[in-house]
Write a protein that holds these residues in place. Structure first.
Motif, PDB file in Angstrom:
ATOM      1  N   ASN A  88       0.825  -1.207   0.000  1.00 55.14           N
ATOM      2  CA  ASN A  88       0.000   0.000   0.000  1.00 55.14           C
ATOM      3  C   ASN A  88       0.862   1.260   0.000  1.00 55.14           C
ATOM      4  O   ASN A  88       0.683   2.156  -0.821  1.00 55.14           O
ATOM      5  CB  ASN A  88      -0.904  -0.023   1.243  1.00 55.14           C
ATOM      6  CG  ASN A  88      -2.141   0.831   1.098  1.00 55.14           C
ATOM      7  OD1 ASN A  88      -2.688   0.945   0.008  1.00 55.14           O
ATOM      8  ND2 ASN A  88      -2.586   1.428   2.185  1.00 55.14           N
ATOM      9  N   HIS A 123      -7.785   2.202   0.820  1.00 51.70           N
ATOM     10  CA  HIS A 123      -7.424   0.842   1.230  1.00 51.70           C
ATOM     11  C   HIS A 123      -7.515   0.679   2.738  1.00 51.70           C
ATOM     12  O   HIS A 123      -8.048  -0.315   3.248  1.00 51.70           O
ATOM     13  CB  HIS A 123      -6.013   0.510   0.732  1.00 51.70           C
ATOM     14  CG  HIS A 123      -5.685  -0.948   0.791  1.00 51.70           C
ATOM     15  ND1 HIS A 123      -5.333  -1.592   1.958  1.00 51.70           N
ATOM     16  CD2 HIS A 123      -5.690  -1.902  -0.171  1.00 51.70           C
ATOM     17  CE1 HIS A 123      -5.114  -2.869   1.699  1.00 51.70           C
ATOM     18  NE2 HIS A 123      -5.318  -3.092   0.414  1.00 51.70           N
ATOM     19  N   CYS A 167     -11.108   0.449   3.704  1.00 54.78           N
ATOM     20  CA  CYS A 167     -11.651  -0.877   3.379  1.00 54.78           C
ATOM     21  C   CYS A 167     -11.224  -1.903   4.427  1.00 54.78           C
ATOM     22  O   CYS A 167     -12.034  -2.705   4.909  1.00 54.78           O
ATOM     23  CB  CYS A 167     -11.168  -1.338   2.005  1.00 54.78           C
ATOM     24  SG  CYS A 167     -11.928  -0.487   0.620  1.00 54.78           S
ATOM     25  N   GLU A 168      -9.957  -1.867   4.763  1.00 52.60           N
ATOM     26  CA  GLU A 168      -9.459  -2.834   5.738  1.00 52.60           C
ATOM     27  C   GLU A 168     -10.192  -2.692   7.060  1.00 52.60           C
ATOM     28  O   GLU A 168     -10.613  -3.677   7.668  1.00 52.60           O
ATOM     29  CB  GLU A 168      -7.946  -2.642   5.949  1.00 52.60           C
ATOM     30  CG  GLU A 168      -7.381  -3.586   7.000  1.00 52.60           C
ATOM     31  CD  GLU A 168      -5.880  -3.444   7.208  1.00 52.60           C
ATOM     32  OE1 GLU A 168      -5.139  -3.363   6.211  1.00 52.60           O
ATOM     33  OE2 GLU A 168      -5.447  -3.417   8.378  1.00 52.60           O
ATOM     34  N   VAL A 222     -13.647  -0.271  -3.092  1.00 54.41           N
ATOM     35  CA  VAL A 222     -12.728  -1.379  -3.324  1.00 54.41           C
ATOM     36  C   VAL A 222     -11.961  -1.153  -4.624  1.00 54.41           C
ATOM     37  O   VAL A 222     -10.757  -1.409  -4.714  1.00 54.41           O
ATOM     38  CB  VAL A 222     -13.492  -2.716  -3.377  1.00 54.41           C
ATOM     39  CG1 VAL A 222     -12.653  -3.811  -4.032  1.00 54.41           C
ATOM     40  CG2 VAL A 222     -13.901  -3.142  -1.968  1.00 54.41           C
ATOM     41  N   ALA A 245      -9.349   1.464  -4.204  1.00 55.75           N
ATOM     42  CA  ALA A 245      -8.363   1.034  -3.207  1.00 55.75           C
ATOM     43  C   ALA A 245      -7.510  -0.109  -3.719  1.00 55.75           C
ATOM     44  O   ALA A 245      -6.476  -0.414  -3.144  1.00 55.75           O
ATOM     45  CB  ALA A 245      -9.068   0.602  -1.927  1.00 55.75           C
ATOM     46  N   PHE A 301      -8.392  -3.130  -3.478  1.00 53.77           N
ATOM     47  CA  PHE A 301      -8.473  -3.913  -2.236  1.00 53.77           C
ATOM     48  C   PHE A 301      -8.897  -5.347  -2.505  1.00 53.77           C
ATOM     49  O   PHE A 301      -9.896  -5.598  -3.167  1.00 53.77           O
ATOM     50  CB  PHE A 301      -9.489  -3.246  -1.291  1.00 53.77           C
ATOM     51  CG  PHE A 301      -9.609  -3.915   0.054  1.00 53.77           C
ATOM     52  CD1 PHE A 301      -8.657  -3.703   1.035  1.00 53.77           C
ATOM     53  CD2 PHE A 301     -10.690  -4.744   0.339  1.00 53.77           C
ATOM     54  CE1 PHE A 301      -8.763  -4.312   2.273  1.00 53.77           C
ATOM     55  CE2 PHE A 301     -10.806  -5.345   1.584  1.00 53.77           C
ATOM     56  CZ  PHE A 301      -9.843  -5.126   2.548  1.00 53.77           C
ATOM     57  N   SER A 338      -9.450  -8.645  -0.084  1.00 53.69           N
ATOM     58  CA  SER A 338      -9.495  -8.930   1.352  1.00 53.69           C
ATOM     59  C   SER A 338      -8.769 -10.206   1.756  1.00 53.69           C
ATOM     60  O   SER A 338      -8.636 -10.479   2.948  1.00 53.69           O
ATOM     61  CB  SER A 338     -10.953  -9.032   1.802  1.00 53.69           C
ATOM     62  OG  SER A 338     -11.542 -10.190   1.230  1.00 53.69           O
TER      63      SER A 338
END
Lengths: 267, 267
Positions: free
Chosen positions: B164, B176, B179-180, B245, B248, B250, B252
């Motif tokens: 990141n 990001h 999102c996390e 997402v 980002a 992203f 998961s």
DNA sequence: CGGAATGTTGAACCGTTTCAAACGGAGTGG
DNA sequence: CCACTCCGTTTGAAACGGTTCAACATTCCG
């Protein structure tokens, strides 16, 4: 994982002694490399395990995102790295493994990999089937604890890399990586290596410290001009450790090299 | 570690039930928080342990570089972070801990800390004396393995943070992180939270993603303007998960939330 | 209420990236 | 042995993203 494959099954309870590895890259014998892995765990037991040796060329994948590898390995010689890539195909190397280190370890607990492992140079690798160390660890709590210690050090290194990439400029980032390597490639308790081979491309270096290869190139040149890191193809020479540490903002404590792994707590 | 201190010694073999925590911050009861810690390990055993609860204000240090803490703790409510600082006093937050997570764990093996732990908001913390979990772990291999799993996930998160910070631009970095958090603050197996409190200052956010608070500010504004992250003081609202997402980048999987920790291998 | 911490904004600056082109060395095939 | 290719290195110019500095607004908290 390609390359030539040969299988060893060393006699029980005997220390393996192999011919010296002539590669000036690491100046390490196979014995030393295996021994390093063992010194984290339990020497006699681990040496009893059957294992397989591979030689892989630079750039080969040893593990891919999503894999569920069923073995774990010791890097005998060469350099390997873990990396992730972003959507825009930007690569970030998150760990560089040096000879003697264990990898694939984490998959014993996490099942599927969230990153790739790739050889950065030509590598020799000793692979131990998955079941053996698991059984071992169940029997010998010491081993489990020692393997954990190895991951915790990897975590400590990752934290320092976060600081390096997040908060230091190109000059310090590269100097820091060199300092880390100089120390990790030295034997435990010894001073950092004053010279060593680090046959990584400038692109690989950039991927490790979050820079482009172009900028790595100019930064390397600048460090050379200042006498901090004289230029040579893939060799590193550190004329003055203190100066390099200074520009790198390097504090070796995060490597936890002082730790006596033999007597690590048994959690 | 200051703040008010109260000591609990729950009766043996009884599940603790406490009154709901009214803080909308996490919407989590004490029971849930403790339960989360236990679900990584072994519920009945861990609940039998005596522990101490603390309330700490934002900005207090729970551990400092060089410390050798002799306990480990569960974060009951609030956010805490691990950070390191460079020579130029630049701070990098390397981990953000959410309610239910265990920290200080690593010190059981590494002896002295290479980083600081600090409360990022007002926090409640349950502390368990060092010896107890060590004894436990020796007896119950399952617990040791589960605690290891927790560190390995922390390592996986650190790797993603490296990607990141090293390879994504400000917009993606912040998206990001959000999102996390949306996922980590949701219960296991549930979808990401669509709204939640994240009472971090812009400076703290910047320290986590390797940016200045000024740039965090403008990036946050830009994300709001695009309808990705409508502005509200310390609350997060995600109108469209898929869009966020997307910016980002992203994925998961690195959080390993699908992992069934109860049945993790016992290494 | 007052002071401190946090958020907001703009302008100038600069470190790093991007793009592009050329160079060098190692290995290969003719 | 040369020509050719491939890969990594080198260099320059322009563009960009993020930082720095500075001033001001707002919120928080005792």
């Amino acid at each position: 994982m390609g390359g030539e494959i040969e299988t060893f099954r060393p006699p029980v309870a005997t220390v393996i002694t192999m011919t010296a590895n002539s590669d000036p890259l690491v100046g390490m014998t196979d014995k030393l490399a295996i021994h390093t892995a063992i010194s984290i765990a339990d020497r006699k037991l681990l040496l009893r395990l059957p294992y397989t040796r591979h030689v892989v060329q630079a750039g080969e994948y040893l593990m891919r995102e999503g894999d569920s590898p069923d073995n774990f390995s010791v890097l005998v010689s060469g350099f390997a790295g873990r990396h992730k890539t972003s959507g825009e195909e930007q690569r970030q190397i998150v760990t560089i493994h040096t000879p003697g280190e264990i990898f694939d370890l984490q998959q014993l607990h996490l099942e599927t990999a969230d990153h790739n492992i790739q050889s950065l140079t030509r590598c020799e690798i000793a692979t131990i089937p998955r079941l053996a160390p698991r059984q071992l660890a169940d029997e010998r709590v010491t081993i489990a604890g020692a393997l954990v210690t190895a991951s915790l050090i990897e975590l400590a290194v990752a934290r320092e890399w976060l600081l390096n990439i997040g908060r230091r400029n190109a000059r310090a980032r590269i100097a820091h990586l060199i300092c880390e390597m100089a120390l990790r490639l030295s034997r435990k308790g010894r001073p950092p290596r004053q010279s060593f081979q680090l046959p990584l491309t400038q692109e690989q270096l950039g991927d490790a410290v979050g820079l482009t290869s172009v900028h790595v190139n100019s930064t390397l040149k600048a460090l050379a001009k200042d006498g901090l890191l004289p230029h040579s193809k893939h060799g590193v020479l550190i004329p003055h450790w203190g100066n390099l540490v200074g520009v790198a903002d390097f504090d070796s404590r995060y490597l936890h090299m002082n730790l006596n792994r033999e007597t690590a707590p048994s959690l």
